[in-house]
Enzyme design. Structure first.
Site, PDB file in Angstrom:
ATOM      1  N   PHE B  96       0.816  -1.224   0.000  1.00  0.00           N
ATOM      2  CA  PHE B  96       0.000   0.000   0.000  1.00  0.00           C
ATOM      3  C   PHE B  96       0.846   1.268   0.000  1.00  0.00           C
ATOM      4  O   PHE B  96       0.306   2.356  -0.087  1.00  0.00           O
ATOM      5  CB  PHE B  96      -1.088  -0.030   1.059  1.00  0.00           C
ATOM      6  CG  PHE B  96      -0.720   0.152   2.516  1.00  0.00           C
ATOM      7  CD1 PHE B  96       0.569   0.046   2.977  1.00  0.00           C
ATOM      8  CD2 PHE B  96      -1.730   0.436   3.447  1.00  0.00           C
ATOM      9  CE1 PHE B  96       0.866   0.208   4.329  1.00  0.00           C
ATOM     10  CE2 PHE B  96      -1.447   0.616   4.799  1.00  0.00           C
ATOM     11  CZ  PHE B  96      -0.139   0.494   5.228  1.00  0.00           C
ATOM     12  N   LYS B  97       2.152   1.116   0.103  1.00  0.00           N
ATOM     13  CA  LYS B  97       3.081   2.241  -0.057  1.00  0.00           C
ATOM     14  C   LYS B  97       2.583   3.515   0.623  1.00  0.00           C
ATOM     15  O   LYS B  97       2.415   4.549   0.005  1.00  0.00           O
ATOM     16  CB  LYS B  97       3.362   2.501  -1.550  1.00  0.00           C
ATOM     17  CG  LYS B  97       4.025   1.310  -2.260  1.00  0.00           C
ATOM     18  CD  LYS B  97       4.472   1.626  -3.680  1.00  0.00           C
ATOM     19  CE  LYS B  97       5.227   0.476  -4.321  1.00  0.00           C
ATOM     20  NZ  LYS B  97       4.416  -0.741  -4.531  1.00  0.00           N
ATOM     21  N   ARG B  98       2.376   3.404   1.924  1.00  0.00           N
ATOM     22  CA  ARG B  98       1.935   4.546   2.690  1.00  0.00           C
ATOM     23  C   ARG B  98       3.111   5.190   3.415  1.00  0.00           C
ATOM     24  O   ARG B  98       4.179   4.594   3.520  1.00  0.00           O
ATOM     25  CB  ARG B  98       0.897   4.120   3.751  1.00  0.00           C
ATOM     26  CG  ARG B  98      -0.344   3.429   3.232  1.00  0.00           C
ATOM     27  CD  ARG B  98      -1.191   4.330   2.363  1.00  0.00           C
ATOM     28  NE  ARG B  98      -2.571   3.861   2.285  1.00  0.00           N
ATOM     29  CZ  ARG B  98      -3.090   3.169   1.277  1.00  0.00           C
ATOM     30  NH1 ARG B  98      -2.367   2.846   0.228  1.00  0.00           N
ATOM     31  NH2 ARG B  98      -4.371   2.795   1.302  1.00  0.00           N
TER      32      ARG B  98
END
Lengths: 272, 272
Positions: B96-98
């Site tokens: 989710f590359k948060r």
């Protein structure tokens, strides 16, 4: 309508640079809403109606809705729809700080622009322009790139020097010189770094708008943001979340949010 | 169970370093599923059951579910639950590359670890360690930090030199030396950069696991990844998404995915 036009019109109509962050957290909601079925949407509606004539943008942060799963996302959708239906002149900035490879960013665009119908989004710069291009191709949307973040340790990488120039300035310059071909980029700069805010304004001139989160709970002070204004006394979107939406934990939370937003708007205007 | 233990056990049990990316896109689904009510979940279930004994992790990318709004998130939830219930020995990596400030990352943690119940997540490094700390505090979860991304233009910032050292190496070193106090960090390095993969393995030694996306549709080739293995011939999680899940666009999609996953697993094993 183009994000920049919509923003500029809201800034003028409401005489304000204040943005309210719609960041609901269940534990922080007023007691009478904590166990309400649509607690976030109900809370947001009251905040939105109480502040819509005092602000230039609403900024929901996706994280707080995701924390409640599909139901939270549904309430984020209803919140965005409510703003669009009832306060159509107020732009919505989805603070979701995404960035992946291009084909994945197309999916994120669908979420932001098709499903939620927001006017602007925040994105990470680390992957570089080619990955961000699917966002940049939305000419009418605002693409807000993280330059200098508001957290205390943001300098760990952002302050690293490349040929004598700090990385966050390299990012700001790359956005201005190359990413902004559609004139739809803005920069995100934390209110907790007022000197850097002024420095970046000097670097990029008066054409770019900065989103400035971090006043209030994070310690940013509105009087220190002067160096970020353009010559016309605008160019900033100054965002308040916790300080405004949780101004009161009681049933009068919306009135309290309105009072706090009025105070902040006037405070900011006194420095412009 | 600790992510690393679960992963290592799946690697050994299935004799594999292959990970399958569960990235459904409505237009790419087999025709008979395109208009199905729970199309993503139905599609995923078939892929999961067809490949669970060939892989060491499943990696759903949140973007593709978000593109379908609350309904998509609900299907992501059901997908994660289905894996946990039916293939409990296979870890789930939520791609989710948060990354946001700390208090916001707590909300993202709730989404990933409480609502979806995944074992690992991917995160952006740009904000620095203090912001990421709420993720790092989950000692039993895998925190996978983007170091060198697979997109063609990833060098725009990642290749900038700081004191003669490229930024992506600075990030890798910072993760190893400081972020990894709980021994729960992994690095994300695109399969499209095999030389950099080998370089980072040399830099950080054999203790760290790398998530390697980008084979197949993005152009990464499994035979070029040799330099990334540890001395024991492991240390990589090599992820295939489109090439595997869309191996056939017909009703035999799950069988075709199984055939492709078998081929990739064996190919990768032949280089270990």
């Amino acid at each position: 309508m183009e994000f920049k036009t919509k923003l500029s019109s809201a800034v003028q109509q409401n005489d304000t640079l204040l943005c309210v962050g719609l960041d609901p957290v269940r534990d922080n909601l007023p007691d009478h809403l904590k166990n309400h079925g649509n607690a976030f949407f109900t809370f947001n509606k009251a905040i939105i109606d109480a502040t819509a004539d005092l602000i230039c943008a609403f900024k929901p942060n996706s994280a707080f809705y995701e924390a409640e799963g599909a139901d939270g996302i549904s309430q984020l959708h209803d919140t965005c729809r409510y703003i669009t239906d009832n306060h159509p002149h107020i732009p919505i900035i989805l603070d979701f700080k995404r960035a992946d490879i291009g084909s994945t960013n197309q999916a994120y665009s669908k979420f932001a622009f098709d499903y939620l119908g927001v006017d602007a989004i925040t994105v990470h710069p680390y992957l570089g322009r080619d990955a961000i291009q699917p966002f940049l191709d939305y000419k009418d949307k605002g693409i807000m790139i993280l330059v200098r973040t508001s957290n205390p340790g943001s300098g760990e990488f952002q302050n690293l020097e490349v040929d004598g120039v700090k990385l966050y300035l390299k990012v700001a310059k790359a956005v201005q010189d190359s990413w902004n071909a559609n004139q739809n980029c803005q920069l995100v700069i934390g209110a907790t770094y007022p000197e850097e805010l002024a420095e970046i304004r000097k670097l990029v001139g008066d054409d770019m708008i900065f989103l400035v989160p971090g006043i209030g709970a994070q310690g940013g002070q509105t009087d220190l943001l002067r160096g970020g204004f353009t010559k016309n006394g605008d160019g900033l979107i100054i965002s308040s979340s916790r300080e405004t939406i949780y101004a009161s934990g009681g049933e009068n939370f919306a009135d309290a949010a309105r009072a706090k937003a009025t105070e902040l708007r006037d405070q900011i205007n006194s420095y412009r």
